[in-house]
Design an enzyme around this catalytic site. Structure first.
Site, PDB file in Angstrom:
ATOM      1  N   HIS A  16     -19.297   1.485  17.934  1.00  0.00           N
ATOM      2  CA  HIS A  16     -19.787   2.851  17.660  1.00  0.00           C
ATOM      3  C   HIS A  16     -21.309   2.800  17.625  1.00  0.00           C
ATOM      4  O   HIS A  16     -21.876   2.015  16.845  1.00  0.00           O
ATOM      5  CB  HIS A  16     -19.243   3.345  16.325  1.00  0.00           C
ATOM      6  CG  HIS A  16     -17.739   3.403  16.277  1.00  0.00           C
ATOM      7  ND1 HIS A  16     -17.040   4.576  16.495  1.00  0.00           N
ATOM      8  CD2 HIS A  16     -16.808   2.448  16.092  1.00  0.00           C
ATOM      9  CE1 HIS A  16     -15.742   4.330  16.409  1.00  0.00           C
ATOM     10  NE2 HIS A  16     -15.568   3.045  16.174  1.00  0.00           N
ATOM     11  N   GLU A 197      -4.860   1.097  12.559  1.00  0.00           N
ATOM     12  CA  GLU A 197      -5.821   0.504  11.627  1.00  0.00           C
ATOM     13  C   GLU A 197      -5.391   0.953  10.218  1.00  0.00           C
ATOM     14  O   GLU A 197      -5.026   0.141   9.389  1.00  0.00           O
ATOM     15  CB  GLU A 197      -7.247   0.973  11.971  1.00  0.00           C
ATOM     16  CG  GLU A 197      -8.338   0.401  11.065  1.00  0.00           C
ATOM     17  CD  GLU A 197      -9.706   1.081  11.282  1.00  0.00           C
ATOM     18  OE1 GLU A 197      -9.752   2.242  11.757  1.00  0.00           O
ATOM     19  OE2 GLU A 197     -10.729   0.453  10.928  1.00  0.00           O
ATOM     20  N   ASP A 275     -17.005  -3.232  16.261  1.00  0.00           N
ATOM     21  CA  ASP A 275     -16.805  -1.910  15.650  1.00  0.00           C
ATOM     22  C   ASP A 275     -18.132  -1.311  15.151  1.00  0.00           C
ATOM     23  O   ASP A 275     -18.728  -0.486  15.838  1.00  0.00           O
ATOM     24  CB  ASP A 275     -15.784  -2.021  14.511  1.00  0.00           C
ATOM     25  CG  ASP A 275     -14.982  -0.748  14.265  1.00  0.00           C
ATOM     26  OD1 ASP A 275     -15.104   0.192  15.043  1.00  0.00           O
ATOM     27  OD2 ASP A 275     -14.217  -0.733  13.280  1.00  0.00           O
TER      28      ASP A 275
HETATM   29  N1  ADE Z   1     -15.665   5.236  13.097  1.00  0.00           N
HETATM   30  C1  ADE Z   1     -16.489   4.206  12.992  1.00  0.00           C
HETATM   31  N2  ADE Z   1     -15.806   3.079  12.697  1.00  0.00           N
HETATM   32  C2  ADE Z   1     -14.511   3.423  12.600  1.00  0.00           C
HETATM   33  C3  ADE Z   1     -13.308   2.724  12.325  1.00  0.00           C
HETATM   34  N3  ADE Z   1     -13.298   1.409  12.070  1.00  0.00           N
HETATM   35  N4  ADE Z   1     -12.162   3.414  12.317  1.00  0.00           N
HETATM   36  C4  ADE Z   1     -12.161   4.728  12.541  1.00  0.00           C
HETATM   37  N5  ADE Z   1     -13.248   5.429  12.822  1.00  0.00           N
HETATM   38  C5  ADE Z   1     -14.425   4.786  12.848  1.00  0.00           C
HETATM   39 ZN    ZN Z   2     -13.870   1.931  15.727  1.00  0.00          ZN
END
Ligand code: ADE
Ligand code: ZN
Length: 329
Positions: A16, A197, A275
């Site tokens: 991200h 997740e 991430d």
């Molecule tokens: N946005 C940024 N990191 C994230 C994650 N690990 N899971 C969901 N949305 C996110």
């Molecule tokens: Zn993510």
């Protein structure tokens, strides 16, 4: 850290852009703008949060100081510098028109132009190639996701290659976002979705059935249902696995307890990413070192994973051929 492992060329598919912002960069920008976002940091100057939902709030607070295309140009350069230092040669980053211009198509195009200028510069000076995946945010709801999808459709092409969804997986259902995903797909974009997740196997099944993504962000909780693991292996669904993120957010107690090795052993196409690296105190080099220590993954295994990641990348064939040469070098 084993330097031969750390130096391997790497492909990252799940990053991200705002979440990769070095804390010092965000602090500097806040100071320039005379904004008080001190609650975002701990005493050591690192990002500070208590759990995933608080992380999302802190993420949005940190992002609030990024307000112009020029800010995003500087951010992109700062992020790519970190990635390149970790040996990343190809990266796909999630971009959110929610944060870049408030989902207004004209403003979004200006942000994208600035991000691409930075990416071009980084490619020339650091040898790293970047592509963008536009991402709607689940807890912002389907209406905003539609506007995001329209931004995506307007800028789909050889640089914006995909569309996805991030945010709070416990809010709403994948099918609520069908319109946006259909719109993106019609514009030629490839599809990924965060799932598995914060929801277990059922969340993954709902996502596969509703949105038919070729990749899943995380997807690791498939391990709780071995029939689903077999289905992912048969479908060839690629998992964008972020072990350090999952450990930092408390899904698994350490890398050894993480299912990436077992998913790989069972034939699921796994890849490795960070991430939101500074939030989770990680880098791509550290992810490789942790996997080497936990599972004895060696150079051959990492080369296979990098090749698998490149095969799953959303960029065009010419770009893949260029990156493949770097992986073979
Ligand atoms: N946005 C940024 N990191 C994230 C994650 N690990 N899971 C969901 N949305 C996110
Ligand atoms: Zn993510």
């Amino acid at each position: 850290m084993d330097q031969t492992i750390a130096a391997l060329p790497k492909v990252e598919l799940h990053l991200h852009l705002e979440g990769a912002a070095p804390p010092a960069f965000i602090r500097g920008l806040a100071a320039e703008k005379k904004e008080d976002i001190s609650g975002v940091f701990d005493a050591q100057g690192n990002y500070s949060y208590t759990d995933f939902w608080h992380f999302l709030k802190v993420y949005e607070a940190a992002t609030s100081v990024l307000r112009t295309p020029e800010d995003y140009k500087r951010l992109t350069l700062a992020v790519l510098e970190e990635s390149a230092a970790s040996g990343v040669v190809y990266s796909e980053t999630f971009l959110s028109p929610d944060f870049c211009g408030g989902r207004d198509v004209g403003a979004w195009k200006e942000y994208l132009h600035a991000i691409r200028e930075a990416a071009d510069q980084a490619e020339r000076t650091m040898g790293i190639t970047l592509r963008g995946i536009i991402t709607c945010i689940r807890h912002f709801g389907p209406e905003k996701a539609r506007e995001t999808a329209l931004c995506a459709a307007e800028t789909a092409g050889d640089w914006i290659t995909g569309f996805g969804i991030a945010g709070d997986e416990k809010v709403l259902e994948p099918k609520d976002f069908l319109w946006s995903f259909d719109c993106a797909r019609e514009a030629g974009l490839r599809i990924t979705a965060h799932a598995g997740e914060w929801q277990g196997p059922q969340g993954i099944r709902d996502t596969l059935r509703a949105l038919n993504p070729e990749r899943l962000g995380h997807g690791v909780r498939a391990i709780e249902d071995l029939a689903l693991v077999d289905e992912l292996a048969e479908r060839g669904t690629v998992l964008e696995v972020c072990p350090g993120s999952n450990v930092a957010l408390g899904l698994y107690k350490d890398t050894r307890a993480h299912p990436i090795n077992e998913l790989d052993r069972r034939g699921v196409k796994v890849t490795v990413s960070t991430d939101d690296p500074p939030f989770f105190h990680t880098t791509m080099a550290q992810e490789y070192a942790a996997l080497n220590a936990a599972f004895d993954w060696d150079g051959g295994q990492f080369r296979r994973i990098a090749r698998q990641s490149l095969d799953a990348a959303f960029c065009d064939a010419d770009t893949k051929a260029k990156i493949a040469k770097k992986l073979e070098a």
